[in-house]
Design a protein around this motif. Structure first.
Motif, PDB file in Angstrom:
ATOM      1  N   GLU A  58      86.190   1.456  58.090  1.00 59.65           N
ATOM      2  CA  GLU A  58      87.551   1.473  57.189  1.00 59.65           C
ATOM      3  C   GLU A  58      88.660   0.377  57.946  1.00 59.65           C
ATOM      4  OE1 GLU A  58      87.993   2.195  54.572  1.00 59.65           O
ATOM      5  OE2 GLU A  58      86.853   4.405  54.022  1.00 59.65           O
ATOM      6  N   THR A  59      88.289   0.128  59.199  1.00 59.73           N
ATOM      7  CA  THR A  59      89.222  -0.904  59.706  1.00 59.73           C
ATOM      8  C   THR A  59      89.237  -2.313  58.685  1.00 59.73           C
ATOM      9  OG1 THR A  59      87.615  -1.881  61.157  1.00 59.73           O
ATOM     10  CG2 THR A  59      89.129  -0.195  62.022  1.00 59.73           C
ATOM     11  N   ALA A  60      88.142  -2.434  58.147  1.00 58.35           N
ATOM     12  CA  ALA A  60      87.960  -3.563  57.104  1.00 58.35           C
ATOM     13  C   ALA A  60      88.545  -3.285  55.949  1.00 58.35           C
ATOM     14  CB  ALA A  60      86.506  -4.202  57.162  1.00 58.35           C
TER      15      ALA A  60
ATOM     16  N   ALA B  76      82.135  -6.776  57.133  1.00 58.65           N
ATOM     17  CA  ALA B  76      82.200  -5.586  55.981  1.00 58.65           C
ATOM     18  C   ALA B  76      82.342  -6.191  54.521  1.00 58.65           C
ATOM     19  CB  ALA B  76      83.548  -4.910  56.185  1.00 58.65           C
ATOM     20  N   GLU B  77      82.006  -5.221  53.533  1.00 56.67           N
ATOM     21  CA  GLU B  77      81.887  -5.510  52.228  1.00 56.67           C
ATOM     22  C   GLU B  77      82.373  -4.268  51.384  1.00 56.67           C
ATOM     23  OE1 GLU B  77      78.524  -6.510  48.678  1.00 56.67           O
ATOM     24  OE2 GLU B  77      77.881  -5.710  50.801  1.00 56.67           O
TER      25      GLU B  77
ATOM     26  N   GLY C 289      83.342   2.288  47.645  1.00 56.55           N
ATOM     27  CA  GLY C 289      83.787   2.521  48.941  1.00 56.55           C
ATOM     28  C   GLY C 289      83.446   1.136  49.763  1.00 56.55           C
ATOM     29  N   ILE C 290      82.908   1.264  51.109  1.00 52.94           N
ATOM     30  CA  ILE C 290      82.781  -0.045  51.776  1.00 52.94           C
ATOM     31  C   ILE C 290      81.558   0.287  52.741  1.00 52.94           C
ATOM     32  CG2 ILE C 290      84.407   1.100  53.653  1.00 52.94           C
ATOM     33  CD1 ILE C 290      85.426  -1.690  54.166  1.00 52.94           C
ATOM     34  N   ARG C 291      81.083  -1.021  52.899  1.00 54.15           N
ATOM     35  CA  ARG C 291      79.881  -1.006  53.847  1.00 54.15           C
ATOM     36  C   ARG C 291      80.260  -1.975  55.178  1.00 54.15           C
ATOM     37  NH1 ARG C 291      76.274  -1.957  49.373  1.00 54.15           N
ATOM     38  NH2 ARG C 291      75.065  -0.010  49.016  1.00 54.15           N
TER      39      ARG C 291
ATOM     40  N   VAL D 167      74.276  -0.214  59.657  1.00 53.50           N
ATOM     41  CA  VAL D 167      74.956  -0.245  58.471  1.00 53.50           C
ATOM     42  C   VAL D 167      75.827   0.823  58.318  1.00 53.50           C
ATOM     43  CG1 VAL D 167      75.079  -0.652  55.909  1.00 53.50           C
ATOM     44  CG2 VAL D 167      73.555  -2.026  57.382  1.00 53.50           C
ATOM     45  N   VAL D 168      77.055   1.101  58.275  1.00 51.59           N
ATOM     46  CA  VAL D 168      77.873   2.048  57.945  1.00 51.59           C
ATOM     47  C   VAL D 168      78.425   2.137  56.495  1.00 51.59           C
ATOM     48  CG1 VAL D 168      79.657   3.504  58.670  1.00 51.59           C
ATOM     49  CG2 VAL D 168      78.157   2.516  60.340  1.00 51.59           C
TER      50      VAL D 168
END
Length: 634
Positions: free
Chosen positions: A349-351, A377-378, A384-386, A393-394
């Motif tokens: 989530e920092t991204a 990050a994407e 949400g986010i990857r 890959v989180v």
């Protein structure tokens, strides 16, 4: 000293003259009209000393076509002197002058809250110059943007923002808070508060008349002079009552041929206690509220607040803290602990710039986890986010981010409880769940219960989703929930409640809720110490961001109105008893004036009971273990 002598000088001089006259053998029966000596001269001089200001006030009132209480006393004193009843004339004027002096002194006492605020206003500041030197300057020499230094034990001279330093600031004069507020870089501070520990460097924003303290002083001053509807009615009543007493006394004198009886009726008919019973209560009530960090716009709003039976309150930022917090961390894979899952989610989530991302990161840091930012990050809209976390890959978000469809029953259960729940996936497989929510304020449960204990119905109005609103309502036990509203819908709710006969108070942030705040019988702003605009626009402003101050304010308003009614009753009963005493015999002019002045002081004393501090430390009741504000599962 000069004003003190002006108030008490005539009382002291006339009183001494009366005492000397009595020692010299002055007649107080009014029967010895044959002899005339030194004691009588002393009584006449005492009458003139005490009565000239009364007569002058009566003349000034007549110039603006107003029949005042001073005229009643003046006519009675002059009539007593024509009858050669020197003692009655001296006693009536002396007692009236004494009553006026005591009245001024006690009224000044009721305005003590305003005096305390004025005394709290700083006059100088320690300015930090560009070359690093400091100098003491007058406030008017400062400009917005200047830097001032405040040391331990010194007064904060300006409204501003802390640039550097830490310290505990006593904000009692502004917010009514008894416990010093901790200040650090970025914190707001207010002029007139005191630094009890530490050292602060402050950037000046509001100086002098632009400061919050100055606006509060102006607001309280106007509010104490503002008239309640009851007071306006009593003044109109007095304008007719006073000449009515004079006509009544004249008729009685003509019918009975008893001039002394007529003059005595003038004295006992003085509506002094009746006239002062309302303003002294309003001044005391508003003054007490100001000391406790509650600003009431004026007497009319004080009376209206006492009748409030329904409170419409916004949810976000009022009943809740107004920003998401991490509430749950659960592991779906025994190989990973809660801390492992939370750290992976936080790093991913920092991204992200989403508000929920900040809640997860803060939650991880609060657990002592070191959250290092990621570079790759994407963000995926609506899902949400990857992110690449140490080559893995989180994913944080919905099940759509995962390769395999995870069991969503727990996600749905958390959502039903008003939380936003997300999967935490590692290389496409769900390993845990994190959930965030806007948490209920610690003091909201106490505030709602106290409002309900006072017979006030609590209606929660919010633009949030129905399930979230229902969850908060269940925790707090509010009486009614209205969710998924637009600002204009809140206005409609206020109008509906008013149409059903309710007296409505609206509590909101003063921006989106402005239409509803303006339409409600009483508009309430919270945390107004940080919003000078709220001080000017709200009917009732809570300076501290403390929700339990709301039921306290309504309770104080009810006590003030109750005091007003009691004072009116006392004043009317005293006049009735005096009138009965005159008709039955035994009440003379001097006795009538003595009882009249005693009744004035009695209603003032009753009103001053409002000045007693009754605000308890704001109680906080922790929410039950299954509510949104619960701690993260360990």
């Amino acid at each position: 000293m000069k004003s003190l002598w002006k108030t008490w000088g005539v009382v002291i001089v006339s009183g001494l003259l009366i005492i000397v006259a009595l020692i010299a053998g002055a007649d107080i029966t009014g029967q010895d009209t044959e002899s005339f000596g030194t004691p009588d001269i002393l009584m006449i001089v005492a009458t003139v000393v005490a009565g000239y200001q009364i007569a002058w006030s009566a003349i000034q009132a007549l110039r603006i076509k107003m029949v005042s209480i001073d005229l009643l006393v003046s006519v009675a004193a002059i009539g007593a002197m024509i009858l050669q009843n020197w003692w009655e004339a001296a006693a009536v004027t002396f007692l009236f002058a004494l009553g006026n002096a005591l009245e001024k002194a006690t009224l000044n006492k009721t305005r003590q809250a305003l005096s305390d605020l004025v005394d709290a206003a700083p006059e100088t500041a320690t300015k930090l110059n560009a070359d690093g030197t400091t100098e003491t300057v007058e406030l008017w020499e400062l400009e917005p943007g200047d830097t001032v230094i405040v040391k331990n034990g010194e007064q904060v001279p300006v409204d501003g923002t802390v640039i550097s330093g830490n310290g505990g600031v006593d904000e009692a004069q502004i917010t009514g808070e008894s416990v010093p507020a901790e200040k650090s870089a970025g914190s707001q501070v207010f002029a007139g508060t005191w630094l009890r520990a530490g050292l602060l460097r402050i950037e000046a924003v509001g100086i002098g008349s632009d400061s919050t303290l100055a606006k509060i002083i102006h607001r309280v001053e106007d509010a104490q002079d503002d008239k309640a509807k009851t007071q306006t009615f009593m003044e109109k009543f007095s304008a007719w009552y006073t000449p009515g007493v004079m006509i009544f006394a004249l008729i009685i004198g003509l019918v009975t041929q008893n001039v002394e009886l007529a003059l005595t009726l003038l004295v006992i008919g003085c509506p002094g206690a009746l006239v002062i019973s309302i303003p002294v209560s309003i001044v005391a009530g508003i003054g007490r509220a100001a000391k406790d960090g509650v600003l009431i716009k004026g007497g009319e709003y004080l009376e209206t607040a006492a009748r409030v039976d329904t409170v419409v309150v916004d949810k976000t930022g009022t009943l809740t803290n107004g920003r998401p917090e991490l509430t749950d961390v659960e592991s779906l894979d025994p190989a990973y602990t809660q801390d492992d899952i939370l750290l992976l989610a936080a790093r991913a989530e920092t991204a992200s710039e989403h508000p929920l991302a900040d809640a997860i990161i803060r939650g991880a840091k609060n657990r002592g986890l070191v959250v290092e930012p990621v570079e790759l990050a994407e963000p995926i809209a609506g899902q949400g986010i990857r992110a690449d976390v140490d080559g893995r890959v989180v994913a944080v978000g919905s099940a759509k981010l995962l390769n395999d469809v995870a069991d969503q029953s727990r996600i749905l259960e958390l959502n039903e409880r008003g939380r936003t729940a997300m999967f935490v996936g590692l290389d496409g497989r769900a390993i845990g769940i994190v959930a965030v929510a806007d948490t209920v304020r610690d003091d909201a449960l106490v505030a709602v219960k106290e409002l309900q204990d006072k017979g006030i119905r609590v209606v929660m109005a919010t633009g949030d989703a129905q399930r979230v609103a229902d969850n908060v309502a269940k925790q707090l036990g509010v009486d009614e929930v209205r969710a998924e509203l637009m600002p204009e819908d809140k206005l409609t709710i206020v109008k509906e409640l008013q149409a059903s006969g309710r007296t409505v108070a609206m509590v909101g942030d003063g921006v989106n809720d402005t239409p509803a705040l303006a339409t409600a019988n009483v508009g309430v702003a919270m945390g107004a110490a940080g919003s000078p605009a709220a001080i000017e626009t709200a009917d009732l402003a809570l300076m501290a961001d403390r929700l339990p101050r709301l039921p306290y304010a309504f309770g104080l308003a009810k006590r003030t109105v109750g005091t007003m009614r009691l004072n009116i009753t006392v004043a009317l009963v005293v006049v009735a008893l005096l009138l009965l005493g005159v008709l039955l015999g035994g009440v003379t002019m001097s006795i009538g004036m003595l009882v009249h002045e005693a009744s004035v002081l009695l209603v003032i004393a009753i009103a001053m009971m409002l000045l007693r501090p009754t605000l308890k430390e704001d109680a906080v009741t922790a929410a039950p273990a299954d509510v949104t504000s619960e701690k993260i599962t360990a």
